[in-house]
Enzyme design. Structure first.
Site, short mmCIF file in Angstrom:
data_model
loop_
_atom_site.label_atom_id
_atom_site.label_comp_id
_atom_site.label_asym_id
_atom_site.label_seq_id
_atom_site.Cartn_x
_atom_site.Cartn_y
_atom_site.Cartn_z
N GLN B 81 63.32 33.61 -24.55
CA GLN B 81 63.70 32.66 -25.61
C GLN B 81 62.72 31.48 -25.67
O GLN B 81 62.32 31.04 -26.75
CB GLN B 81 65.10 32.08 -25.35
CG GLN B 81 66.15 33.09 -24.92
CD GLN B 81 66.85 33.78 -26.06
OE1 GLN B 81 66.35 33.81 -27.19
NE2 GLN B 81 68.00 34.36 -25.76
N GLY B 157 66.81 40.86 -43.23
CA GLY B 157 65.68 39.95 -43.18
C GLY B 157 64.70 40.16 -44.33
O GLY B 157 64.15 39.19 -44.88
N ASP B 175 62.77 37.58 -33.95
CA ASP B 175 63.36 37.96 -32.66
C ASP B 175 64.13 39.25 -32.88
O ASP B 175 65.35 39.26 -33.06
CB ASP B 175 64.29 36.83 -32.21
CG ASP B 175 65.06 37.20 -30.94
OD1 ASP B 175 64.68 38.20 -30.28
OD2 ASP B 175 66.04 36.50 -30.63
N ASP B 178 63.96 46.68 -30.68
CA ASP B 178 62.84 47.63 -30.76
C ASP B 178 62.77 48.31 -32.13
O ASP B 178 63.77 48.35 -32.86
CB ASP B 178 62.97 48.68 -29.66
CG ASP B 178 62.81 48.07 -28.27
OD1 ASP B 178 61.88 47.28 -28.09
OD2 ASP B 178 63.63 48.39 -27.39
N TYR B 244 63.42 43.59 -19.03
CA TYR B 244 62.86 44.39 -20.12
C TYR B 244 62.01 45.51 -19.52
O TYR B 244 61.43 45.33 -18.45
CB TYR B 244 62.02 43.51 -21.06
CG TYR B 244 62.83 42.62 -21.97
CD1 TYR B 244 64.22 42.76 -22.09
CD2 TYR B 244 62.23 41.62 -22.72
CE1 TYR B 244 64.96 41.94 -22.93
CE2 TYR B 244 62.97 40.79 -23.56
CZ TYR B 244 64.33 40.96 -23.65
OH TYR B 244 65.06 40.14 -24.48
#
Lengths: 309, 309
Positions: B81, B157, B175, B178, B244
């Site tokens: 973040q 978006g 943000d 995948d 991750y």
């Protein structure tokens, strides 16, 4: 198979929580495990010191495992081997005599050998079986042993250092496993004092120093020990290694009293053209990533940064 | 339970190959899996777009999972973040209008809100359930929604960007999850063109851009698309995030034609003292780690570095 069973199988060095996969479960990183899919187990053995396994993974190439913990995979070993070697050797002009403690797989030797200024490379590895297994299954790593400057000493690193005349080496690289098992002594103060004694004034050491995400307590102890022992520079650096827990690993870089060493600004950049033609090009290390490796996230900087303590 | 069963359970968003553990198995990273020990499953739901799960892990705090993939854990979310937000916002003077696409958990909003120059923060998140779940289970992340400068738009978006007047924003932060699933469009060229149009001259975008260890092919495509679309700077940066895949994640940082942006030398450093008192101190980001994030290992530099192509 439940997790307890997984822990039991880990004791034997062959954790396999997901059938057909190798899972790395350890009290060093409770509550998490990284798993690799196994194509074929190539070697299983028990030396005087540890369990050793080699397997062919489906996406990371061959994998070397000691006491249930991944030491290297063909896919990402470049990051660790290149960084633990060139961070110290590129920080001093013309390194000539280098000692490697641990690192029996030979990967650090392969990287040290890129430096044409180096005249003598001693390696002290406690476990001969690691050397033999690496030569058999990881020829691109064990190739380091083929350099005529290399002398292999099988034995305990502490005992070896006790016999080294003061001020012998320009650089010492400690490529150890975690501080549980045969490498435990290599994280303690008496060992660092022997390393310091073996180095010339302004000589450098680089030791494997765990992950800031997982082992800040261990790292704080190492930093504290090093600040007491090494009267030159004391710095922490890190690199990404996907198959190590938390996806990264750190290094302590220290220098003895003498000509000052500024680890963050390498004075001895390694030029790919200078490397022997028989050696593969550098995959990971370059001068920019060298400098960047010393930049720490704020949570780590507060605890071990230059102004901490 | 065998691996195939694990894959089947992943389809339902609740992979649990090791009983009592959550295992992240995906065709995006074949042959490897990261697992976290589960203390308690706190939420399971299916929105119009994806499966959503929240669980209490034993060592990483609460964990948010979308379609079987870890989005954040309380222990390491700071790295992602803070970096995805401050890399772009600290690279331009006085950002005033910021758009966040995705980021429904609110963590990026929390970070944007640290910048006192910012007057308006729009967020366009496709999945309202992500917002609701974050507000309920991750109050320290969703706290970003409490800032009065924030306006939440629930929707697609791409559609949102089409309606944005040209040159509206100083910075856009993408943000996304995948590129398999609801975020797929956010990695394609028409999307980048809409982002560029929405930015003022010399405006900046930062998008989640995968890992150089795992997805160099995807990254090369993103870089190529961005070089065609953004006529200012185009750079790749990365940070460590233990949970991750491969332990790291990358970002594309681009600027539109106009006042030049040198991402590697932040002109708008964020001072912890300037942050609102109600906001926690920065845990990860600082100006040094900002500059370091742009240094790439040699294998990546050859493919996407400034001299590549």
């Amino acid at each position: 198979m439940d997790v307890e069973a997984g822990k039991d199988s880990l004791v034997n060095g062959f954790s396999s929580v997901i059938p057909g996969w190798f899972s790395e479960i350890s009290s060093m990183w409770p509550g998490e495990a990284h798993s690799l899919k196994v194509e074929k187990i190539l070697f299983q053995g028990k030396s005087d010191y540890q369990n050793i396994m080699v397997f062919q993974s489906s996406t990371y190439g061959k994998v070397l495992v000691l006491d249930g913990v991944i030491q290297l995979t063909e896919r990402d070993e470049c990051a660790y081997q290149e960084m633990i070697t060139h961070l110290p050797l590129c920080s001093i002009p013309n390194p000539r005599k280098v000692l490697v403690i641990g690192g029996g797989d030979g990967g650090v030797l392969r990287e040290v050998a890129r430096h044409s200024s180096v005249e003598k490379i001693d390696i002290c590895e406690i476990d001969n079986m690691v050397v033999d297994v690496s030569k058999q299954y990881f020829p691109d790593v064990a190739v380091g042993y083929e350099d005529p400057r290399v002398t292999l000493h099988i034995g305990d690193g502490v005992a070896f250092l006790k016999a080294v005349p003061e001020g012998t080496y320009d650089a010492v690289i400690v490529d150890s496993s975690d501080p549980i098992g045969p490498a435990q002594e290599l994280f303690e103060k008496p060992f660092f004092e022997l390393v310091a004694k073996s180095l010339r004034p302004g000589g450098v050491v680089c030791t494997q120093a765990e992950s800031i995400w997982l082992h800040m307590d261990i790292i704080e102890d190492i930093v504290s020990n090093c600040r007491q022992t090494f009267k030159g520079s004391v710095n922490y650096a890190w690199t990404t290694v996907p198959t190590y827990p938390s996806g990264m690993i750190g290094f302590m870089l220290c220098s003895t009293e003498g000509p000052p060493v500024d680890f963050k600004h390498p004075v001895n950049p390694i030029d790919e053209n200078e490397c022997q033609k028989s050696v593969r090009p550098l995959k990971f290390y370059n001068s920019e990533i060298h400098a960047a490796a010393f930049c720490l996230p704020s949570f780590a900087k507060r605890k071990i940064g230059p102004k901490a303590n």
